[in-house]
Scaffold this active site. Structure first.
Site, PDB file in Angstrom:
ATOM      1  N   HIS A  48       0.829  -1.207   0.000  1.00 31.21           N
ATOM      2  CA  HIS A  48       0.000   0.000   0.000  1.00 31.21           C
ATOM      3  C   HIS A  48       0.864   1.258   0.000  1.00 31.21           C
ATOM      4  CE1 HIS A  48      -3.893  -1.923   0.425  1.00 31.21           C
ATOM      5  NE2 HIS A  48      -3.439  -2.656   1.427  1.00 31.21           N
ATOM      6  N   ARG A  73       7.177  -5.857   3.468  1.00 35.93           N
ATOM      7  CA  ARG A  73       5.881  -6.436   3.118  1.00 35.93           C
ATOM      8  C   ARG A  73       5.788  -6.440   1.602  1.00 35.93           C
ATOM      9  NH1 ARG A  73      -0.167  -4.701   5.088  1.00 35.93           N
ATOM     10  NH2 ARG A  73       0.320  -2.724   4.023  1.00 35.93           N
ATOM     11  N   ASP A  87      16.826 -11.423  -2.937  1.00 36.23           N
ATOM     12  CA  ASP A  87      18.119 -11.170  -3.565  1.00 36.23           C
ATOM     13  C   ASP A  87      18.669  -9.790  -3.207  1.00 36.23           C
ATOM     14  OD1 ASP A  87      18.235 -13.657  -4.707  1.00 36.23           O
ATOM     15  OD2 ASP A  87      17.746 -12.998  -6.747  1.00 36.23           O
ATOM     16  N   GLU A 151      -5.887 -11.560   7.517  1.00 33.71           N
ATOM     17  CA  GLU A 151      -6.656 -10.331   7.343  1.00 33.71           C
ATOM     18  C   GLU A 151      -8.116 -10.585   7.010  1.00 33.71           C
ATOM     19  OE1 GLU A 151      -4.177  -7.176   5.351  1.00 33.71           O
ATOM     20  OE2 GLU A 151      -3.278  -8.949   4.421  1.00 33.71           O
ATOM     21  N   ASP A 177      -7.916  -4.678   7.343  1.00 28.09           N
ATOM     22  CA  ASP A 177      -8.683  -5.599   6.502  1.00 28.09           C
ATOM     23  C   ASP A 177      -9.466  -6.603   7.341  1.00 28.09           C
ATOM     24  OD1 ASP A 177      -8.263  -4.837   3.759  1.00 28.09           O
ATOM     25  OD2 ASP A 177      -6.178  -5.408   4.012  1.00 28.09           O
TER      26      ASP A 177
END
Length: 254
Positions: A48, A73, A87, A151, A177
Site C-alpha cells: 500500500h 511487506r 536477492d 486479514e 482488513d
C-alpha cells in the site's frame, strides 16, 4: 554477529519484544532518518505504498549503519517478487492476505531453494554481498523470517492450520482488513474487533508462533503487547509526519 545473522529473528527467539515503525514514504532519506530513531524494526511496505524494487534496494542501503532491522511487506505471495526481494538482501518478509495453510506453504516455498522450495538461484546477489559471502546459499534460509498476514474471517477460521505450516515464523494480524472482513469497515479499534484480536493473539501463541500487529493507538499497542504480541508496530512514518506537522501548524495558527 556476522552480516548473515538476522538480528530481529535472534531477538525474538531470545524472548525480546520488538517495537517497529511502518514505512510507506518510499524514500531512502526518510527511512535513513527513522532508522536512527531507536526502533527495533522497520516495515518497508510494498503493498500500500509507492515502493518498488529499486526503492527497497535503496532503503536497505540507507539503513545499513543503523540498528533497525528491515522487514519487507511484499505486494503478494507471488514467487518472482519474493525471489527478487530476497536477492536484495532482505531477510524478513511479511506476506499479506494469507487465508489458508496451502497458501502459507506456497509463500514459504518461495523463500526456499530447491528441493525445499521454488526460489530461483542467483550466484552473487546483493544478499550474498555480490559473491563475497561464499556460504550464503547454505546458510541464508535459517536466517529468513517469514511472517504471514491474516486479514480475513476465512484466515481466522484456518488460523491453527496456517500457524502450523513449517517455515512460518510469525503470524501478523492486519487489523484494517480484518475489521472490514468482520463487518466493521474503518473501525479497527471497535471493542468487538479488539476482543477478537486479543483472542487471535492468544491462539497464535498457543500454536507456538510469534504474533505481531500494527496499531498507532498507544493504549491498544500496550494492550496487545500485554496480550502477547511479540513484534509490534506502533505507528507509521506517514502518520507521524502528518500528525506532527498538523500539530505544529495548529500551535501557530490556532
Amino acid at each position: 554477529m556476522d552480516v548473515l545473522t538476522n538480528r530481529f529473528k535472534a531477538a525474538l527467539e531470545a524472548g525480546r519484544q520488538q517495537i517497529g515503525l511502518w514505512c510507506s514514504l518510499a524514500s531512502p532519506i526518510s527511512t535513513e532518518i527513522v532508522a536512527g530513531s531507536g526502533f527495533d524494526w522497520l516495515l518497508l511496505d510494498m503493498e500500500h505504498s509507492a515502493n518498488d524494487l529499486r526503492d527497497i534496494y535503496g532503503q536497505l542501503q540507507a539503513i545499513m549503519e543503523g540498528e533497525a532491522h528491515a522487514m519487507i511487506r511484499v505486494p503478494s505471495d507471488e514467487p518472482i517478487t519474493i525471489k527478487r526481494i530476497l536477492d536484495t538482501g532482505a531477510q524478513s518478509l511479511m506476506i499479506p492476505n494469507i487465508d489458508d495453510a496451502g497458501q502459507a506453504r506456497r509463500a514459504v516455498a518461495a523463500t526456499r531453494y530447491a528441493p525445499r522450495g521454488v526460489r530461483g538461484f542467483s550466484q552473487a546477489p546483493r544478499a550474498a554481498r555480490f559473491g563475497r559471502i561464499p556460504d550464503y546459499h547454505a546458510r541464508c534460509e535459517a536466517e529468513i523470517f517469514v511472517a504471514v498476514q491474516i486479514e480475513s474471517r476465512r484466515a481466522l477460521d484456518n488460523l491453527e492450520e496456517i500457524a502450523g505450516v513449517e517455515g512460518v515464523d510469525g503470524v501478523f494480524i492486519g487489523p484494517g482488513d480484518l475489521s472490514t472482513s468482520l463487518g466493521y469497515l474503518g473501525q479497527q479499534n471497535h471493542p468487538e474487533v479488539v476482543a477478537i484480536i486479543e483472542e487471535t493473539v492468544a491462539r497464535i501463541t498457543r500454536a507456538g508462533k510469534l504474533a505481531g500487529i500494527l496499531t498507532a493507538n498507544e493504549d491498544l499497542a500496550r494492550r496487545y503487547i500485554a496480550a502477547g504480541t511479540r513484534f509490534t508496530a506502533v505507528g507509521s512514518d506517514m502518520g507521524v509526519l502528518a500528525r506532527q506537522t498538523e500539530a505544529l501548524a495548529a500551535r501557530f495558527k490556532g
